[in-house]
Design an enzyme around this catalytic site. Structure first.
Site, PDB file in Angstrom:
ATOM      1  N   GLU A   1       0.795  -1.236   0.000  1.00 22.59           N
ATOM      2  CA  GLU A   1       0.000   0.000   0.000  1.00 22.59           C
ATOM      3  C   GLU A   1       0.830   1.291   0.000  1.00 22.59           C
ATOM      4  OE1 GLU A   1      -1.591  -2.672   1.212  1.00 22.59           O
ATOM      5  OE2 GLU A   1      -3.715  -2.419   0.721  1.00 22.59           O
TER       6      GLU A   1
ATOM      7  N   TYR B   1       3.431   2.090   2.063  1.00 24.33           N
ATOM      8  CA  TYR B   1       4.057   2.495   3.329  1.00 24.33           C
ATOM      9  C   TYR B   1       5.568   2.218   3.269  1.00 24.33           C
ATOM     10  CZ  TYR B   1      -0.752   2.792   5.079  1.00 24.33           C
ATOM     11  OH  TYR B   1      -2.071   3.129   5.266  1.00 24.33           O
TER      12      TYR B   1
ATOM     13  N   HIS C   1      -1.676   3.753  -1.815  1.00 22.92           N
ATOM     14  CA  HIS C   1      -2.769   4.689  -1.547  1.00 22.92           C
ATOM     15  C   HIS C   1      -2.791   5.840  -2.551  1.00 22.92           C
ATOM     16  CE1 HIS C   1      -4.133   2.514   1.817  1.00 22.92           C
ATOM     17  NE2 HIS C   1      -3.165   2.857   2.648  1.00 22.92           N
TER      18      HIS C   1
ATOM     19  N   GLN D   1     -18.832   4.009   3.104  1.00 21.39           N
ATOM     20  CA  GLN D   1     -19.424   5.230   3.641  1.00 21.39           C
ATOM     21  C   GLN D   1     -19.290   5.394   5.154  1.00 21.39           C
ATOM     22  OE1 GLN D   1     -22.896   5.004   0.433  1.00 21.39           O
ATOM     23  NE2 GLN D   1     -23.326   6.596   1.903  1.00 21.39           N
TER      24      GLN D   1
HETATM   25  P1  NAP Z   1     -26.782  16.465  -1.931  1.00 18.16           P
HETATM   26  O1  NAP Z   1     -25.543  15.707  -1.794  1.00 18.16           O
HETATM   27  O2  NAP Z   1     -27.217  17.351  -0.837  1.00 18.16           O
HETATM   28  O3  NAP Z   1     -26.640  17.315  -3.278  1.00 18.16           O
HETATM   29  C1  NAP Z   1     -27.655  18.151  -3.739  1.00 18.16           C
HETATM   30  C2  NAP Z   1     -27.158  18.979  -4.928  1.00 18.16           C
HETATM   31  O4  NAP Z   1     -28.189  19.827  -5.327  1.00 18.16           O
HETATM   32  C3  NAP Z   1     -25.971  19.832  -4.640  1.00 18.16           C
HETATM   33  O5  NAP Z   1     -25.114  19.737  -5.755  1.00 18.16           O
HETATM   34  C4  NAP Z   1     -26.532  21.237  -4.502  1.00 18.16           C
HETATM   35  O6  NAP Z   1     -25.504  22.054  -5.029  1.00 18.16           O
HETATM   36  C5  NAP Z   1     -27.798  21.185  -5.323  1.00 18.16           C
HETATM   37  N1  NAP Z   1     -28.908  21.931  -4.764  1.00 18.16           N
HETATM   38  C6  NAP Z   1     -29.345  21.944  -3.481  1.00 18.16           C
HETATM   39  N2  NAP Z   1     -30.423  22.729  -3.363  1.00 18.16           N
HETATM   40  C7  NAP Z   1     -30.693  23.220  -4.591  1.00 18.16           C
HETATM   41  C8  NAP Z   1     -31.696  24.085  -5.097  1.00 18.16           C
HETATM   42  N3  NAP Z   1     -32.642  24.604  -4.333  1.00 18.16           N
HETATM   43  N4  NAP Z   1     -31.657  24.379  -6.405  1.00 18.16           N
HETATM   44  C9  NAP Z   1     -30.714  23.854  -7.210  1.00 18.16           C
HETATM   45  N5  NAP Z   1     -29.730  23.046  -6.776  1.00 18.16           N
HETATM   46  C10 NAP Z   1     -29.734  22.714  -5.479  1.00 18.16           C
HETATM   47  O7  NAP Z   1     -27.998  15.483  -2.201  1.00 18.16           O
HETATM   48  P2  NAP Z   1     -28.101  14.192  -3.123  1.00 18.16           P
HETATM   49  O8  NAP Z   1     -27.184  14.245  -4.277  1.00 18.16           O
HETATM   50  O9  NAP Z   1     -29.550  14.079  -3.393  1.00 18.16           O
HETATM   51  O10 NAP Z   1     -27.652  13.029  -2.168  1.00 18.16           O
HETATM   52  C11 NAP Z   1     -28.429  12.708  -1.008  1.00 18.16           C
HETATM   53  C12 NAP Z   1     -27.563  11.996   0.020  1.00 18.16           C
HETATM   54  O11 NAP Z   1     -27.175  10.731  -0.466  1.00 18.16           O
HETATM   55  C13 NAP Z   1     -26.300  12.751   0.337  1.00 18.16           C
HETATM   56  O12 NAP Z   1     -26.057  12.681   1.716  1.00 18.16           O
HETATM   57  C14 NAP Z   1     -25.238  12.002  -0.392  1.00 18.16           C
HETATM   58  O13 NAP Z   1     -24.004  12.076   0.276  1.00 18.16           O
HETATM   59  C15 NAP Z   1     -25.768  10.587  -0.401  1.00 18.16           C
HETATM   60  N6  NAP Z   1     -25.259   9.893  -1.595  1.00 18.16           N
HETATM   61  C16 NAP Z   1     -23.932   9.679  -1.692  1.00 18.16           C
HETATM   62  C17 NAP Z   1     -23.425   9.070  -2.814  1.00 18.16           C
HETATM   63  C18 NAP Z   1     -21.941   8.836  -2.933  1.00 18.16           C
HETATM   64  O14 NAP Z   1     -21.187   9.175  -2.026  1.00 18.16           O
HETATM   65  N7  NAP Z   1     -21.452   8.277  -4.004  1.00 18.16           N
HETATM   66  C19 NAP Z   1     -24.257   8.690  -3.846  1.00 18.16           C
HETATM   67  C20 NAP Z   1     -25.625   8.947  -3.733  1.00 18.16           C
HETATM   68  C21 NAP Z   1     -26.116   9.567  -2.602  1.00 18.16           C
HETATM   69  P3  NAP Z   1     -25.576  23.642  -5.147  1.00 18.16           P
HETATM   70  O15 NAP Z   1     -26.299  24.080  -3.903  1.00 18.16           O
HETATM   71  O16 NAP Z   1     -24.161  24.090  -5.240  1.00 18.16           O
HETATM   72  O17 NAP Z   1     -26.301  23.899  -6.398  1.00 18.16           O
HETATM   73 FE1  SF4 Z   2     -17.809  -0.324   5.036  1.00 20.66          FE
HETATM   74 FE2  SF4 Z   2     -20.087  -1.420   5.838  1.00 20.66          FE
HETATM   75 FE3  SF4 Z   2     -19.991  -0.178   3.496  1.00 20.66          FE
HETATM   76 FE4  SF4 Z   2     -18.786  -2.528   3.887  1.00 20.66          FE
HETATM   77  S1  SF4 Z   2     -20.979  -2.124   3.926  1.00 20.66           S
HETATM   78  S2  SF4 Z   2     -17.910  -0.775   2.882  1.00 20.66           S
HETATM   79  S3  SF4 Z   2     -18.067  -2.306   5.958  1.00 20.66           S
HETATM   80  S4  SF4 Z   2     -19.699   0.759   5.488  1.00 20.66           S
END
Ligand code: NAP
Ligand code: SF4
Length: 685
Positions: A177, A179, A265, A352
């Protein structure tokens, strides 16, 4: 707990290869599963040793024969960060005894991982073979003198000796990794002109000497695992032939087991994310196994017993080393031994709540198993007074709550307005590389069924029904609804929500504008960019896409990556914020999503003001200029609003009403919080 296979005598033994015994060094293990090293962040907490003892102890109780701890540094320079996570003194050794006693009490064995961070140390005292800064660290390491090298080898041996005093059965020497040990091995980071640099025989002197000195000091009844970098995946790394030479040198120096690591990493190839196919690196492990006569343990994306069984049966490895799957389910081995695959809460490689927590200084846990690393704090007990409980909503929060409440003895009725369980996970599971989300839905569906939850699908519970239902508690896990921002023309026929698209209710045109670039904006962009079956699910296609040289003739096993095949879709993703896209994504995966969308040619426009939507597309102002983004479909991924209408209607109803997950607070909602809130509430009911 019994370690025997508890399947009835007449059924064929489940996973016969995985569950067969093996001799490793001085020990005989009853099965082939090693719990691999994980940084949990518990090490640095005041009650960390007790929490680790409970964490490891529960896994040993459930049949894990050998556990490897998270990394502990052999000296101060080798720390990963400012926390004194070391095994360098008698006091350190004493503090660990609670861990080793607990694991031994369960009949398991445990090895301490010795990790010298080298130039990955996030502090000012880091050292390395040469003074070369890593691209993922701000600090430049100090070059080690010959005396430093000699002292450090001695520190490894002292660390191993202290580990034995602490009660450990062995050590895993972290050699992968990127290290310190990997840094000595690779010309990328070792530019020394003395006996520790230059030709391969000089570069591998450091790891070989570390292993030799540990063996010399501890004798033959101490287990030594060496984690070898099967693929460096960085320029200036080792070739396959060099890795095989290293493997033999380490074996000759006294290692009992080689465990495998993939990618430094700083590598820009995913190695543990969900998009990596299951057992995606089996081929590379098999090459190491072919070079040595000691057992080799396979790792990375081995998350089910059938995948693990196939690894052993094919001869690619003698052992499997699972890490995150033991966060998602402490009883993986016991359940596999019973042949109860459905009961296993599969790790879906989302990162996550484990890695993404660790990277921001929060203790690791597991999204789908909030109890992981919280074993001393969250202790489910049978309910003192079983009650009738209604859970409204069959998404992550509702499933988590219903399962744990019913397992405690409550009579739970789960209402889900859709015809299937899973909530937002049903949207996630259709995104390329996120198919594993279906495993979690299936697991929880099975679990609530076993716990006796009455499930009413296609049933949008009303306040009247709930009030009259005789429930003692009502849990509202009703989730969220997509936000509809106030943009002129938002009602135009070309506008769709992310839910419309991911459920297939709307088929977007070829030209798409995406409003919002959070996790879901990225998901939708990828879903559209890979429309038409463009996916890299098998190990060969995955390697070709990411430029992994499967022949391993090149340094670092890197080769040219396949060109992206455009599917004719033009995608523009927008956000109002200026700055980098994807900053809100998890640290361990955000860079992958950015890279993949970049390769697909997805355009990103930051600092946008949305002016209107009409037949021509989406009109914006960005960088002081007005612009129209031509679009057949404008997809809104602008976050969510809580769906909590029932709360108001039920406020005077009588039963206690609890709001959890997105229904309580939609901002910053993620499934980690939903599972966690559901579980904690279930324990409190
Ligand atoms: P989010 O992460 O809060 O993103 C919402 C997006 O919409 C932002 O880009 C924001 O950017 C924009 N936005 C917010 N209010 C707005 C408005 N009134 N008008 C226009 N644009 C607006 O929400 P999400 O994408 O729906 O995700 C929901 C949750 O699921 C989050 O906690 C996320 O972390 C999680 N999730 C994570 C992943 C991942 O990590 N791969 C994948 C899917 C979901 P601006 O305000 O800059 O425009
Ligand atoms: Fe980590 Fe749990 Fe997601 Fe597996 S399922 S990657 S252990 S958070």
């Amino acid at each position: 707990m019994s370690r025997s296979n508890t399947a009835p005598m007449h059924s064929p033994p489940p996973y016969p290869y995985l569950l067969s015994a093996i001799d490793v060094g001085p020990f005989s293990l009853p099965n082939r599963v090693v719990m691999g090293s994980m940084h949990t962040g518990l090490e640095a907490l005041p009650d960390g040793m007790e929490r680790l003892a409970a964490f490891y102890g529960e896994r040993a109780d459930a049949g894990v024969p050998l556990i490897v701890t998270g990394g502990f540094a052999p000296n101060e320079e080798g720390r990963l960060n400012e926390h004194p996570v070391t095994m360098a003194s008698r006091e350190d050794a004493l503090r660990h005894q609670v861990i080793t006693r607990r694991v031994h009490g369960a009949g398991g064995r445990i090895a301490l991982q010795v990790l010298h961070s080298g130039r990955y140390g996030y502090h000012t005292k880091s050292v390395a073979p040469s003074p070369l800064k890593s691209p993922i660290n701000r600090e430049t390491p100090r070059a080690m003198t010959a005396a430093d090298i000699e002292r450090t080898i001695g520190d490894y041996a002292r660390c191993a000796s202290l580990a034995r005093e602490a009660g450990y059965d062995g050590v895993e020497i972290m050699g992968s990794e990127g290290y310190l040990i990997a840094e000595f091995l690779a010309p990328r980071t070792n530019r020394r002109g003395d006996e520790w640099g230059g030709a391969l025989e000089n570069r591998l002197r450091f790891p070989a000497e570390v292993v030799r000195r540990v063996r010399q000091r501890l004798g033959d009844d101490f287990l030594i695992l060496f984690r070898i970098s099967a693929l460096d995946l960085v320029e200036g790394g080792l070739s396959g032939a060099e890795t095989a030479t290293l493997a033999r040198a380490v074996e000759g120096a006294g290692a009992n087991i080689l465990t495998s690591g993939f990618g430094w990493h700083e590598a820009r190839v995913p190695t543990i994310a969900q998009m990596v196919p299951r057992a995606g690196f089996a081929w590379a492990t098999a090459r190491i196994a072919g070079a040595v006569s000691i057992p080799v343990a396979a790792s990375n994306r081995i998350n089910t017993p059938e995948t693990a069984e196939a690894m052993i049966e094919s001869g690619a490895a003698s052992l499997v080393m699972l890490a995150r799957p033991f966060l998602s389910d402490a009883a993986f081995v016991a359940k596999a031994s019973r042949g109860d695959r459905k009961a296993i809460n599969i790790c879906i490689a989302c990162n996550q709540a484990c890695l993404d927590h660790y990277f921001v200084g929060k203790p690791s846990t597991c999204m789908v198993n909030p109890r992981a690393c919280n074993e001393t704090l969250l202790r489910p007990q049978p309910a003192a007074r079983p009650k009738r409980i209604a859970v409204v909503g069959g998404g992550p929060g509702g499933l988590s709550c219903a399962a744990a409440a019913a397992e405690r003895g409550h009579a739970v009725t789960l209402f889900e307005r859709e015809g299937q369980l899973g909530g937002q996970f049903n949207l996630a599971k259709v995104v390329p590389g996120k198919q594993e989300f279906a495993e979690t839905i299936a697991h929880y569906a099975d679990r609530i069924m076993r716990a006796g939850v009455e499930v009413r699908l296609g049933c949008a519970a009303t306040a009247e029904e709930l009030s009259a239902g005789g429930f003692g508690d009502i849990v509202l896990a009703t989730g969220v609804t997509p936000r509809r921002p106030a943009i002129d023309g938002i009602g135009h026929a070309c506008v769709a929500s992310y839910a419309d698209v991911l459920t297939g209710r709307v088929e977007p045109g070829r030209r798409v504008a995406i409003i919002g670039a959070g996790g879901i904006g990225f998901d939708v962009a990828l879903y559209l960019a890979e429309r038409g079956g463009h996916s890299h699910r098998d190990p060969e296609a995955f390697a070709a896409y990411w430029g992994i040289d499967r022949e391993r003739l090149s340094a670092g096993a890197l080769g040219p990556a396949d060109e992206e095949t455009p599917n004719g879709c033009s995608i523009v993703m927008l956000q109002r914020r200026a700055g980098r896209f994807g900053d809100t994504l998890g640290r361990s995966t955000g860079w992958i999503h950015r890279l993949v969308l970049g390769r697909h040619g997805v355009e990103t426009v930051g600092g946008a003001t949305y002016r209107r939507i009409d037949d021509a597309g989406l009109h914006i102002t960005a960088a002081g200029e007005e612009r129209c983004i031509p679009a057949d479909t404008v997809i809104v991924c602008a976050g969510q609003e809580p769906l909590a209408g029932l709360a108001k209607a039920l406020q005077d109803a009588g039963p206690a009403v609890h709001l959890i997950g997105g229904a309580r607070e939609a901002a910053e909602l993620d499934a980690v919080r939903a599972f966690d809130e559901g579980y904690r509430l279930a324990l409190a009911l």
